[in-house]
Scaffold this active site. Structure first.
Site, mmCIF file in Angstrom:
data_model
loop_
_atom_site.group_PDB
_atom_site.id
_atom_site.type_symbol
_atom_site.label_atom_id
_atom_site.label_comp_id
_atom_site.label_asym_id
_atom_site.label_seq_id
_atom_site.Cartn_x
_atom_site.Cartn_y
_atom_site.Cartn_z
ATOM 1 N N PHE A 128 0.851 -1.193 0.000
ATOM 2 C CA PHE A 128 0.000 0.000 0.000
ATOM 3 C C PHE A 128 0.886 1.242 0.000
ATOM 4 O O PHE A 128 1.778 1.367 0.843
ATOM 5 C CB PHE A 128 -0.931 0.046 1.220
ATOM 6 C CG PHE A 128 -1.829 1.263 1.189
ATOM 7 C CD1 PHE A 128 -2.956 1.285 0.386
ATOM 8 C CD2 PHE A 128 -1.518 2.389 1.935
ATOM 9 C CE1 PHE A 128 -3.765 2.421 0.321
ATOM 10 C CE2 PHE A 128 -2.325 3.527 1.875
ATOM 11 C CZ PHE A 128 -3.451 3.537 1.069
ATOM 12 N N ASP A 217 9.216 2.759 1.924
ATOM 13 C CA ASP A 217 8.008 3.443 2.380
ATOM 14 C C ASP A 217 7.860 3.166 3.873
ATOM 15 O O ASP A 217 7.412 2.095 4.277
ATOM 16 C CB ASP A 217 6.797 2.938 1.584
ATOM 17 C CG ASP A 217 5.491 3.597 2.033
ATOM 18 O OD1 ASP A 217 5.461 4.155 3.149
ATOM 19 O OD2 ASP A 217 4.505 3.533 1.275
ATOM 20 N N LYS A 246 2.404 9.700 8.668
ATOM 21 C CA LYS A 246 1.656 9.217 9.840
ATOM 22 C C LYS A 246 2.181 9.708 11.190
ATOM 23 O O LYS A 246 1.749 10.750 11.659
ATOM 24 C CB LYS A 246 1.539 7.694 9.779
ATOM 25 C CG LYS A 246 0.652 7.247 8.600
ATOM 26 C CD LYS A 246 0.050 5.875 8.794
ATOM 27 C CE LYS A 246 -1.091 5.619 7.825
ATOM 28 N NZ LYS A 246 -0.699 5.042 6.548
HETATM 29 C C1 LIG Z 1 -0.890 5.325 5.155
HETATM 30 C C2 LIG Z 1 0.136 4.904 4.198
HETATM 31 C C3 LIG Z 1 0.365 5.600 2.997
HETATM 32 C C4 LIG Z 1 -0.491 6.787 2.569
HETATM 33 O O1 LIG Z 1 -0.401 7.835 3.451
HETATM 34 P P1 LIG Z 1 -1.512 9.019 3.385
HETATM 35 O O2 LIG Z 1 -1.057 9.992 4.416
HETATM 36 O O3 LIG Z 1 -2.828 8.386 3.686
HETATM 37 O O4 LIG Z 1 -1.455 9.570 2.005
HETATM 38 C C5 LIG Z 1 1.367 5.166 2.164
HETATM 39 N N1 LIG Z 1 2.135 4.097 2.497
HETATM 40 C C6 LIG Z 1 1.951 3.415 3.640
HETATM 41 C C7 LIG Z 1 2.850 2.267 3.950
HETATM 42 C C8 LIG Z 1 0.944 3.785 4.523
HETATM 43 O O5 LIG Z 1 0.749 3.086 5.641
#
Ligand SMILES: *Cc1c(COP(=O)(O)O)cnc(C)c1O
Length: 394
Positions: A128, A217, A246
Site C-alpha cells: 500500500f 516506504d 503518519k
Molecule cells: C498510510 C500509508 C500511505 C499513505 O499515506 P496518506 O497519508 O494516507 O497519504 C502510504 N504508504 C503506507 C505504507 C501507509 O501506511
C-alpha cells in the site's frame, strides 16, 4: 438527516469527542482503549499536552509563509530528521501519498539521468502506497485500483518477500531503476518478511548490484512504531530514499521524503513543490514530536511490543493464532476471517483494525503502559478465544 459527506468510508456507528493517551471518549462519554492510534498516527497518544502546547504556541506566533522564503523551523526539522535517520536531505509535504509521489518522481529522474527513457520501479504484491494516481498504481491491491484506470505506467509488480522474483524481473526488464517497498507491509495486515529485517539487507545488495535506488516506504513503520526510529535501523543497510508521514506529526498532517547517496542531488529548484509542505506550524509540531518520541516512547514501543506479542503467543498459540510484526506494529493472524471482531471489541470498549479479513492489526500509541498493554491483551485474547470456539462448534 443525510450526511453531506461523500460516502468514501464505511464508517462505524461511533464518533469521538475527546482523547487522552491511549483512550478515546465517545459522544456518550464512554471510554475506549484505542489500539489504532488513528491508524499509526498518534504515537505520543491523544491530546498529548506537549504537542498541544507546541501547536498553540506556534499558532500564536506564525502559521504559514510559503516556500518562497526561508523557513527556519523547516531547516531545523530537516536537521532533526537527518540526525535520526542517517539520511542527507528532506522534502516536506502533507501526507504519505505526497511523500511517495516525491520518491516516484526521484526514481524517474534517476532513470532519465541514466538515459532510460521509460524508467520502471519494482513494487510488491499486497503493498500500500497511497490513493493518488501514481501511488495507487504502485499499490498492490486491485480493489484500490478498480475504476480508476488508466493507471500510471512504470511499475513492475513482484511477490512480496521474494528475492528470486526480483532477480527475474531484473533479467527481463532493463528499464528498472528502483525498488519501492514497505519494510513491514501495513495495510495488508502486518506482513513481516520471513527473514525479518535481513530482507532489507538483501534488497540493498540487489539495488547496489544493479545500480537501482532502494526506496523504503516508512510512512507506517517510521517514527518509532517498530521500536527504532525507522524500521531499516533494525537492518545493516541504509536506503537511498525513505518516505514517512503518519506518526511524524502525531495527528498534524505532515509527510517527508528523505534522500541520500545516489538520490541526494536529483531535485533542483523548480522541480518539485507544494504550498503547505513544511510550514512553520507543521515543522514545529514535527520537531516536537521527534524530540518527545526519543525521550522514551520508542524504547517503550520495543518493550511493550515484546510484552504484547509474547502474551498473545502464549494465550492463543494453541488455537492456531500466529503473531508477526515488530515493536507496536503487531499482526495477530487468526485461522479464519474475523472482521466481526471489530464490532464485538468496540462493544467491549476496545477499538481495533482487522486487515485482509483475518489479521488483527494492532497499532496502539507508543506510550501505552504495562497495565494498558495487559488490558489490551486480556480483552482481545478473550474475544478471540470465544470467537474461535464458536467456529469449532458450528
Ligand atoms: C498510510 C500509508 C500511505 C499513505 O499515506 P496518506 O497519508 O494516507 O497519504 C502510504 N504508504 C503506507 C505504507 C501507509 O501506511
Amino acid at each position: 438527516m443525510t450526511s453531506a459527506l461523500m460516502p468514501t468510508y464505511a464508517r462505524q456507528p461511533i464518533g469521538f469527542v475527546r482523547g487522552e493517551g491511549v483512550w478515546l471518549y465517545d459522544t456518550e462519554g464512554r471510554r475506549y482503549l484505542d489500539t489504532t492510534a488513528g491508524i499509526a498516527v498518534c504515537g505520543l497518544g491523544h491530546a498529548n499536552p506537549v504537542i498541544a502546547e507546541a501547536i498553540a504556541d506556534q499558532a500564536r506566533t506564525l502559521v504559514h509563509t510559503s516556500n518562497l522564503y526561508q523557513v527556519p523551523l523547516q531547516e531545523k526539522l530537516g536537521e532533526a530528521l537527518r540526525a535520526v535517520s542517517g539520511m542527507d536531505l528532506c522534502f516536506f509535504g502533507n501526507s504519505g501519498a505526497e511523500a511517495n509521489e516525491a520518491a516516484i518522481k526521484l526514481a524517474r529522474l534517476f532513470g532519465h539521468r541514466k538515459n532510460i527513457a521509460e524508467p520502471a520501479i519494482i513494487v510488491m504484491e499486497n503493498s500500500f502506497h497511497g490513493r493518488t494516481l501514481a501511488t495507487l498504481s504502485a499499490t498492490g491491491n486491485a480493489k484500490i485500483q478498480a475504476g480508476f484506470g488508466p493507471l500510471v505506467q512504470g511499475f513492475v509488480r513482484v511477490p512480496h518477500d521474494d528475492i528470486a522474483a526480483i532477480e527475474k524481473a531484473a533479467a527481463e526488464n532493463p528499464n528498472i531503476v528502483a525498488i519501492l517497498v514497505e519494510p513491514i507491509q501495513g495495510e495488508s495486515g502486518v506482513r513481516m518478511p520471513k527473514n525479518g529485517f535481513r530482507y532489507l539487507d538483501d534488497l540493498r545488495a540487489i539495488c547496489d548490484r544493479h545500480d537501482w535506488l532502494l526506496m523504503l516506504d516508512e510512512i507506517q513503520t517510521g517514527n518509532g512504531r517498530t521500536g527504532k526510529y525507522f524500521a531499516y535501523q533494525h537492518s545493516h543497510s541504509l536506503p537511498d530514499v525513505v518516505t514517512t508521514a503518519k506518526g511524524l506529526g502525531n495527528g498534524f498532517p505532515i509527510g517527508a521524503c528523505l534522500v541520500r547517496a545516489k538520490a541526494r542531488d536529483l531535485f533542483g529548484p523548480g522541480m518539485h513543490g507544494t504550498t503547505y509542505g513544511g510550514t512553520p506550524l507543521g515543522s514545529r509540531v514535527a520537531l516536537t514530536t521527534i524530540a518527545e518520541l526519543q525521550k522514551g516512547p520508542i524504547a517503550n514501543a520495543a518493550r511493550m511490543g515484546e510484552r504484547i506479542s509474547h502474551a498473545f503467543r502464549k494465550n492463543l498459540g494453541d488455537l492456531g493464532v500466529t503473531v508477526e510484526g515488530a515493536g507496536l506494529m503487531i499482526g495477530v493472524v487468526l485461522p479464519k476471517p474475523c472482521t466481526e471482531l471489530i464490532a464485538r471489541a468496540r462493544e467491549d470498549g476496545v477499538l481495533l483494525i482487522v486487515s485482509a479479513e483475518n489479521r488483527i492489526r494492532l497499532l496502539p500509541p507508543l506510550i501505552i503502559n504495562e497495565e494498558e498493554a495487559d488490558l489490551l491483551v486480556e480483552k482481545i485474547s478473550a474475544l478471540v478465544r470465544t470467537f474461535l470456539s464458536e467456529g469449532a462448534s458450528a
